[in-house]
Motif scaffolding. Structure first.
Motif, PDB file in Angstrom:
ATOM      1  N   PRO A   1       8.201  19.292  46.763  1.00 22.11           N
ATOM      2  CA  PRO A   1       7.420  19.095  45.911  1.00 22.11           C
ATOM      3  C   PRO A   1       6.204  18.121  46.209  1.00 22.11           C
ATOM      4  O   PRO A   1       6.511  17.206  46.863  1.00 22.11           O
ATOM      5  N   ASP A   2       5.046  18.424  45.720  1.00 18.88           N
ATOM      6  CA  ASP A   2       3.936  17.387  45.631  1.00 18.88           C
ATOM      7  C   ASP A   2       4.108  16.449  44.421  1.00 18.88           C
ATOM      8  O   ASP A   2       3.618  15.208  44.505  1.00 18.88           O
ATOM      9  N   LEU A   3       4.420  17.061  43.167  1.00 21.32           N
ATOM     10  CA  LEU A   3       4.227  16.054  42.032  1.00 21.32           C
ATOM     11  C   LEU A   3       2.929  15.776  41.432  1.00 21.32           C
ATOM     12  O   LEU A   3       2.875  14.659  40.679  1.00 21.32           O
ATOM     13  N   THR A   4       1.915  15.844  42.115  1.00 24.19           N
ATOM     14  CA  THR A   4       0.511  15.646  41.331  1.00 24.19           C
ATOM     15  C   THR A   4      -0.017  16.395  40.424  1.00 24.19           C
ATOM     16  O   THR A   4       0.562  17.640  40.265  1.00 24.19           O
ATOM     17  N   VAL A   5      -1.001  15.938  39.682  1.00 27.47           N
ATOM     18  CA  VAL A   5      -1.894  16.604  38.832  1.00 27.47           C
ATOM     19  C   VAL A   5      -3.029  17.517  39.733  1.00 27.47           C
ATOM     20  O   VAL A   5      -3.677  16.817  40.495  1.00 27.47           O
ATOM     21  N   ARG A   6      -2.822  18.628  39.605  1.00 29.03           N
ATOM     22  CA  ARG A   6      -3.781  19.730  40.347  1.00 29.03           C
ATOM     23  C   ARG A   6      -4.493  20.097  39.583  1.00 29.03           C
ATOM     24  O   ARG A   6      -4.214  20.785  38.315  1.00 29.03           O
ATOM     25  N   ASP A   7      -5.953  20.948  40.053  1.00 28.85           N
ATOM     26  CA  ASP A   7      -6.735  21.708  39.611  1.00 28.85           C
ATOM     27  C   ASP A   7      -7.255  21.249  38.023  1.00 28.85           C
ATOM     28  O   ASP A   7      -7.471  22.005  37.101  1.00 28.85           O
ATOM     29  N   MET A   8      -7.371  19.810  38.053  1.00 26.45           N
ATOM     30  CA  MET A   8      -7.793  19.175  36.692  1.00 26.45           C
ATOM     31  C   MET A   8      -9.129  18.468  37.091  1.00 26.45           C
ATOM     32  O   MET A   8      -9.517  17.573  36.294  1.00 26.45           O
TER      33      MET A   8
ATOM     34  N   LEU B   1      18.815   7.543  50.441  1.00 24.63           N
ATOM     35  CA  LEU B   1      17.635   7.871  51.219  1.00 24.63           C
ATOM     36  C   LEU B   1      17.704   9.171  52.093  1.00 24.63           C
ATOM     37  O   LEU B   1      17.313   8.899  53.058  1.00 24.63           O
ATOM     38  N   ARG B   2      18.333   9.955  51.477  1.00 22.79           N
ATOM     39  CA  ARG B   2      18.518  11.228  52.344  1.00 22.79           C
ATOM     40  C   ARG B   2      17.113  12.006  52.452  1.00 22.79           C
ATOM     41  O   ARG B   2      17.375  12.987  53.485  1.00 22.79           O
ATOM     42  N   THR B   3      16.447  11.982  51.495  1.00 20.56           N
ATOM     43  CA  THR B   3      15.163  12.801  51.722  1.00 20.56           C
ATOM     44  C   THR B   3      14.085  12.261  53.010  1.00 20.56           C
ATOM     45  O   THR B   3      14.136  10.934  53.166  1.00 20.56           O
ATOM     46  N   CYS B   4      13.459  13.155  53.353  1.00 16.32           N
ATOM     47  CA  CYS B   4      12.493  12.812  54.430  1.00 16.32           C
ATOM     48  C   CYS B   4      11.291  12.686  54.104  1.00 16.32           C
ATOM     49  O   CYS B   4      10.443  13.389  53.714  1.00 16.32           O
ATOM     50  N   PRO B   5      10.830  11.545  54.855  1.00 11.36           N
ATOM     51  CA  PRO B   5       9.284  11.158  54.405  1.00 11.36           C
ATOM     52  C   PRO B   5       8.181  12.026  55.185  1.00 11.36           C
ATOM     53  O   PRO B   5       7.087  11.953  54.787  1.00 11.36           O
ATOM     54  N   LYS B   6       8.745  12.881  55.913  1.00  9.79           N
ATOM     55  CA  LYS B   6       7.977  13.854  56.662  1.00  9.79           C
ATOM     56  C   LYS B   6       7.265  14.952  55.745  1.00  9.79           C
ATOM     57  O   LYS B   6       6.541  15.749  56.061  1.00  9.79           O
ATOM     58  N   GLY B   7       7.845  14.969  54.539  1.00  6.08           N
ATOM     59  CA  GLY B   7       7.548  16.045  53.544  1.00  6.08           C
ATOM     60  C   GLY B   7       6.265  15.712  52.710  1.00  6.08           C
ATOM     61  O   GLY B   7       5.369  14.860  53.166  1.00  6.08           O
ATOM     62  N   ARG B   8       5.881  16.538  51.740  1.00  5.91           N
ATOM     63  CA  ARG B   8       4.563  16.413  51.139  1.00  5.91           C
ATOM     64  C   ARG B   8       4.731  14.954  50.560  1.00  5.91           C
ATOM     65  O   ARG B   8       3.327  14.364  50.408  1.00  5.91           O
ATOM     66  N   LEU B   9       5.749  14.348  49.609  1.00  7.59           N
ATOM     67  CA  LEU B   9       5.365  13.242  49.072  1.00  7.59           C
ATOM     68  C   LEU B   9       5.424  12.137  50.192  1.00  7.59           C
ATOM     69  O   LEU B   9       4.402  11.431  49.678  1.00  7.59           O
ATOM     70  N   GLY B  10       5.950  12.010  51.348  1.00  4.05           N
ATOM     71  CA  GLY B  10       5.791  10.885  52.390  1.00  4.05           C
ATOM     72  C   GLY B  10       4.380  11.167  52.898  1.00  4.05           C
ATOM     73  O   GLY B  10       3.677   9.980  53.000  1.00  4.05           O
TER      74      GLY B  10
ATOM     75  N   THR C   1       1.726  11.844  51.525  1.00  4.00           N
ATOM     76  CA  THR C   1       0.609  11.569  50.648  1.00  4.00           C
ATOM     77  C   THR C   1       0.824  10.310  49.991  1.00  4.00           C
ATOM     78  O   THR C   1       0.081   9.781  49.120  1.00  4.00           O
ATOM     79  N   ALA C   2       2.053   9.600  50.255  1.00  2.98           N
ATOM     80  CA  ALA C   2       2.335   8.325  49.661  1.00  2.98           C
ATOM     81  C   ALA C   2       1.278   6.971  49.871  1.00  2.98           C
ATOM     82  O   ALA C   2       0.936   6.243  48.890  1.00  2.98           O
ATOM     83  N   ARG C   3       0.273   7.258  50.850  1.00  4.14           N
ATOM     84  CA  ARG C   3      -0.596   6.077  50.972  1.00  4.14           C
ATOM     85  C   ARG C   3      -1.854   6.660  49.830  1.00  4.14           C
ATOM     86  O   ARG C   3      -2.611   5.682  49.644  1.00  4.14           O
TER      87      ARG C   3
END
Length: 360
Positions: free
Chosen positions: A203-210, A225-234, A236-238
């Motif tokens: 998931p991205d988990l941001t507010v979109r289209d607003m 820490l089994r999730t990978c930071p190469k996904g959408r969250l990682g 866009t973390a910056r």
């Protein structure tokens, strides 16, 4: 005759604009009335400054002298980044203050009202108090309990499933329900999911289209820490903060390299202590958390008594027993032990039904 309730309700509507944008501060609204005319109004701005009273006073200018103020929370009494709002109101010549509810923050807690009265300002407390308490439940809970308000969201079929047996879940509910979820994200300080949801949905988990809006912190409960930071969250973390609640000593993926913030949480019976995790969020200023699953995190939060509000979106569809349930095992042996909720409201959202419940 002045309708004091109408003016305080106006101030409460203004205050609600700050939800999700002003933490760790409360969301406050202020309306100034002089000779039956609104001369100033304000609400707490992004990041908590300026305060609602300061905005309203600056707008009113000299018309604040002799005015009546309607403020949704007791004006502050302490010197922080700005002078006390109680002093600001009295120095501007405001003659009467209606205050909805006392601020539980020990730095205020009645001192603001006392400062106003000492300066000769008439103070009436308790106008629309229940509505004001509900509006800032997250702020009050953080101050009095050291925990944020938690709203759990579930989007399910009529038979309470969140996905097919193969894991397919997009989309159970329709576009209007999904837009309502984005509005809810926007009014919370943080959006929280479990590691299973990240692994399954990326998931991205941001507010979109607003349009351009203030984004909530994205929180992942991921003990190992089994999730990978190469996904959408990682990726866009910056741009939009990502915080990971994890067990001390976890040696999984390196989220720090993606500039996510890592918060070590103790274990309890082999799982992250969610109360301690939420306390860690509150310690960083978070007052309102919007939890979007999955089933394991939902059941753990409910079992621990950490959910305040439940919002369900129910679609007119049936998956059957092979589908994945919205809430994991709670270990209940008797119906009397099942958590009971109070119905707050219900409405149609497109072709789905939104139901708002409260754990009392």
């Amino acid at each position: 005759m002045t309708d004091h309730h109408a003016h305080m309700r106006h101030a409460l509507q203004l205050a609600s604009r700050g939800l999700g944008r002003v933490w760790p501060n409360p969301a406050v609204g202020c309306v100034l009335l002089n000779e039956g005319r609104i001369v100033g109004r304000g609400w707490t701005q992004v990041g908590g400054r300026p305060h609602a009273e300061r905005m309203a006073l600056d707008q009113a200018g000299g018309l604040a002298r002799g005015a009546t103020a309607y403020v949704t929370l007791e004006p502050c009494a302490h010197h922080g980044k700005t002078p006390p709002c109680a002093n600001g109101l009295s120095e501007a010549g405001v003659s009467h203050v209606f205050s909805a509810v006392t601020d539980p923050d020990p730095r205020v807690a009645g001192k603001g009202h006392a400062m106003l009265r000492a300066a000769g300002v008439v103070v009436d407390e308790g106008l629309c108090a229940e509505d004001a308490q509900i509006l800032n439940r997250g702020f009050f809970k953080r101050v009095t309990q050291g925990l944020p308000l938690v709203t759990l969201k579930l989007a399910t079929t009529l038979d309470g499933k969140i996905a097919t047996g193969t894991g397919e879940s997009r989309w159970i509910t329709g576009a209007f329900a999904r837009r309502a979820v984005h509005l809810m994200r926007m009014t919370h300080d943080a959006v929280m999911v479990g590691s299973g949801t990240v692994l399954a949905d990326d998931p991205d988990l941001t507010v979109r289209d607003m349009g351009p809006v203030h984004q909530p912190v994205r929180v992942v409960v991921d003990s190992g820490l089994r999730t990978c930071p190469k996904g959408r969250l990682g990726q866009t973390a910056r741009q939009n903060p990502v915080w990971i609640l994890h067990a001390a000593g976890a040696d999984g993926h390196d989220w720090a390299a993606a500039e996510a913030e890592l918060l070590a949480v103790p274990l309890r019976a082999g799982h992250l202590d969610l109360r301690a995790g939420l306390a860690a969020l509150a310690n960083k200023g978070v007052t309102r958390v919007f939890c979007e699953g999955g089933a394991g995190l939902a059941s753990a939060l409910i079992a621990a008594g950490l959910v305040d509000d439940l919002v369900t979106f129910t679609a007119g569809a049936v998956i059957g027993a092979e589908g994945l349930p919205a809430v994991g095992a709670l270990g209940l042996a008797a119906l009397v032990d099942a958590p009971r909720l109070r119905l707050v409201s219900q409405m149609a959202v497109g072709g789905d039904v939104q139901t708002n419940w409260r754990f009392d």
